[in-house]
Scaffold this active site. Structure first.
Site, PDB file in Angstrom:
ATOM      1  N   ASN A   6       0.858  -1.182   0.000  1.00 31.72           N
ATOM      2  CA  ASN A   6       0.000   0.000   0.000  1.00 31.72           C
ATOM      3  C   ASN A   6       0.896   1.235   0.000  1.00 31.72           C
ATOM      4  O   ASN A   6       1.323   1.726   1.045  1.00 31.72           O
ATOM      5  CB  ASN A   6      -0.922  -0.015   1.223  1.00 31.72           C
ATOM      6  CG  ASN A   6      -1.977  -1.095   1.116  1.00 31.72           C
ATOM      7  OD1 ASN A   6      -2.943  -0.959   0.377  1.00 31.72           O
ATOM      8  ND2 ASN A   6      -1.774  -2.192   1.847  1.00 31.72           N
ATOM      9  N   GLU A   7       1.189   1.706  -1.196  1.00 33.93           N
ATOM     10  CA  GLU A   7       2.116   2.803  -1.390  1.00 33.93           C
ATOM     11  C   GLU A   7       1.469   4.148  -1.020  1.00 33.93           C
ATOM     12  O   GLU A   7       0.248   4.232  -0.840  1.00 33.93           O
ATOM     13  CB  GLU A   7       2.576   2.831  -2.853  1.00 33.93           C
ATOM     14  CG  GLU A   7       3.304   1.574  -3.310  1.00 33.93           C
ATOM     15  CD  GLU A   7       4.736   1.487  -2.791  1.00 33.93           C
ATOM     16  OE1 GLU A   7       5.076   2.197  -1.821  1.00 33.93           O
ATOM     17  OE2 GLU A   7       5.523   0.700  -3.350  1.00 33.93           O
TER      18      GLU A   7
END
Length: 642
Positions: free
Chosen positions: A175-176
């Site tokens: 989850n950037e």
């Protein structure tokens, strides 16, 4: 195989944050351990206890699992519990956070491979209870696949426990930055920094996939219990932002501030930037030891933009250090700190002969010392302490450089093939053709052959001789250990073994040094620098009863990425402009590491540029504090054995 001491148990159960003055800046519960080994064991025990409680009530235990270097020791301890204590995983269901896309299961960089190598192949978990995102799902099926992965988790009643690591961008799973609070399992494009961090494992950033499947933030948040692991100084900044900063999509891990049962388990390096550790005088009354006083005064100079000798009572009072003035007035404090730093500066790293050494970092006697410079890879010596290396030789000490590993995996296939083709042209060797063919046939999921690894190791050796000869060191004083823990042909190394330690003992015992220099980088507990330092510690522990060991001092240097804090430095060796250039040329000798280096980190500069800037910065920091102005400085901290 480091010396083990009794481990005291630490409570990592969740506690609400912000209820104590010391932690008033913190928004996530965290526990800091002296080392990642003890921390990992505590986490493994919590997981094991959860599994056992579920077994007693005849229920499945649903675990969310992570990959990367952080959880490796946790998995090792769970495997040990299974093999030695009978911990069963038959009631365990696992869901992994993520997987690269595209990625074959058989690829050694796949998370499928990682999980089976570190955990699943060694315990009695049922294969049908293992869930890892499939990196080979066709593009037109990805949305449907992600929804079904999410549904499987819900069908099992959700995650009982989620284990996490944290990336330097603040990502959890993949989850950037920019990930939404309510995001579910999906396909994501990887941030450049994430790909850079993965590049060593893939032997270059060009080989790192650009996309991945990841559980979403919402999926992770739904877990009943979350533990995030953080090890090393290189995680300290993002840990501080996550724990003390505001919730932001730019740092996805901050979403965990809203979870009611989340604990960050950290080592001292990862927790070092938290306010209560970095500047404890701002949140509590302190016991003003010399070390803390020095740290606070360097910080105060930076905050006020003043030199040490120009600090006033008002500066101390306005910045939370009034109680320090009750022990000493500002004049005495300033003089003490100035002298402390001044006494660390020396142009004689081996000690100045026939001089009063009471205020010098090294002993005057013996005037000519036997010195070992331990270098984890065949270039760390000149990158990290090339100026000091040169100075020790010039001043007549018996210097030995000991390269602990071959460094072979850092040589590109392109360079190896070039050398093999040159060898074939000169000798028409069948062995050279065999190496060329092996490189040409290599796939992403295959390892270098033994012959290719040997050639790559010899390339590093040849470059090392060029550098040491340039500095004036005799070939007889250059030693290559090729420690076995490193010789796997992959980025993943074996644990330190008895054989490794015996090799280290032999070389130290043969030379009987008065001084040892070693790499003091402790960021990654599974990194080569850390393992090589543990090898030094273990060898010296065995040799401590030897007469020479009682008079042997160990100096630690830092690698290409970090430097010691000014208040930590115990020996600072100035370099002239000429020595800076000489160090640069010694680094240039390592041609296979000069352009397009495989393990670059997030810094695109070449190693010589990083080293020079770091050395210039150390000198500037001394000068900013009011000390003499030098072109550059190399810094060391002395490790004192018990």
């Amino acid at each position: 195989m480091t010396t083990m001491t009794a481990r005291s148990k630490t409570d990592i159960r969740y506690k609400p944050v912000g209820q104590f003055e010391e932690t008033r800046y913190e928004k996530i519960h965290n526990v800091i351990f002296d080392n990642s080994n003890d921390a990992s064991i505590e986490v493994a025990e919590e997981i094991a206890n959860l599994i056992k409680r579920k077994q007693l009530s005849d229920k499945m235990c649903v675990l969310g699992l992570a990959t990367g270097s952080s959880p490796i020791r946790v998995y090792e301890e769970l495997v040990r519990m299974h093999q030695e204590e009978g911990l069963s995983f038959k009631n365990v269901v696992t869901f992994n956070l993520d997987e690269y896309l595209p990625m074959d299961k058989e690829n050694t960089q796949s998370y499928y491979f990682f999980m089976h190598e570190h955990l699943f192949n060694h315990v009695d978990i049922l294969p049908e209870n293992v869930h890892i995102p499939d990196g080979k799902v066709p593009s037109d099926k990805l949305v449907e696949y992600c929804l079904s992965y999410e549904k499987k988790i819900k069908d099992f009643g959700g995650l009982d426990f989620q284990l996490l690591g944290i990336g330097r961008t603040g990502h959890i799973g993949f989850n950037e930055p920019g990930s939404h609070y309510n995001s579910g399992t999906r396909v994501i494009t990887l941030d450049h920094i994430t790909r850079v961090d993965a590049a060593p494992a893939f032997l270059g950033i060009d080989n790192v996939p650009r996309r991945a499947i990841t559980m979403g933030i919402s999926t992770v948040r739904s877990a009943k219990r979350i533990i995030l692991l953080g090890w090393g100084q290189n995680k300290a900044d993002i840990i501080k932002k996550t724990i003390e900063g505001d919730i932001s999509a730019h740092v996805p891990a901050t979403y965990l501030q809203n979870h009611k049962n989340c604990t960050f388990v950290l080592d001292t390096g990862a927790g070092s930037e938290l306010t209560r550790n970095r500047t404890p005088w701002l949140v509590r009354s302190c016991e003003w030891t010399e070390e803390l006083t020095a740290k606070a005064m360097v910080w105060l100079c930076g905050k006020t933009k003043k030199t040490i000798l120009s600090l006033t009572d008002k500066d101390y009072n306005d910045n939370g250090m009034a109680d320090l003035l009750s022990l000493k007035d500002s004049y005495d404090l300033n003089i003490w700190m100035f002298n402390r730093l001044q006494h660390t500066i020396t142009g004689w790293p081996g000690g100045k002969p026939n001089a009063d050494d009471s205020n010098r970092p090294e002993r005057a006697q013996p005037a000519k010392k036997r010195v070992i410079i331990f270098s984890p890879h065949p270039d760390d010596d000149v990158i990290s302490m090339g100026g000091t290396f040169d100075r020790l030789i010039e001043q007549g000490h018996e210097v030995h450089v000991v390269y602990q590993t071959s460094g072979n995996i850092a040589v590109s296939d392109t360079d190896a093939r070039k050398y093999a083709e040159i060898a074939k042209q000169i000798t028409d060797s069948k062995e050279a053709q065999k190496i060329i063919d092996s490189i040409k046939e290599k796939t992403k999921s295959s390892f270098d052959s033994k012959e290719v690894r040997k050639l790559k190791g010899n390339i590093r050796r040849g470059e090392s001789y060029v550098a040491t000869r340039y500095l004036g060191l005799e070939d007889t004083n250059v030693h290559f250990l090729d420690l076995p823990f490193y010789e796997t042909g992959t980025i993943k190394k074996n644990n330190l073994s008895e054989e490794d330690i015996e090799i280290m003992v032999d070389v130290i015992q043969e030379i009987k040094p008065h001084q040892i220099y070693a790499a003091g980088d402790l960021a990654d507990p599974h990194g080569t620098h850390r393992v090589c330092l543990d090898a030094v510690f273990s060898a010296m522990e065995r040799l401590k009863s030897e007469p020479f060991a009682k008079d042997c001092w160990l100096w630690l240097y830092r690698g290409a990425w970090h430097e010691w804090d000014i208040n930590e430095i115990e020996m600072a060796v100035p370099m002239s402009p000429g020595q800076v250039l000489k160090k640069r040329n010694a680094i240039f000798a390592h041609q296979s590491q000069k352009d397009g280096v495989m393990f670059q980190g997030d810094d695109t500069r070449e190693f010589w540029m990083r080293a020079e800037e770091r050395n210039r910065d150390t000198a500037k920091r001394y000068n900013d504090l009011g000390l003499s102005d030098y072109s550059a400085m190399e810094a060391f901290v002395r490790h004192k054995f018990d």
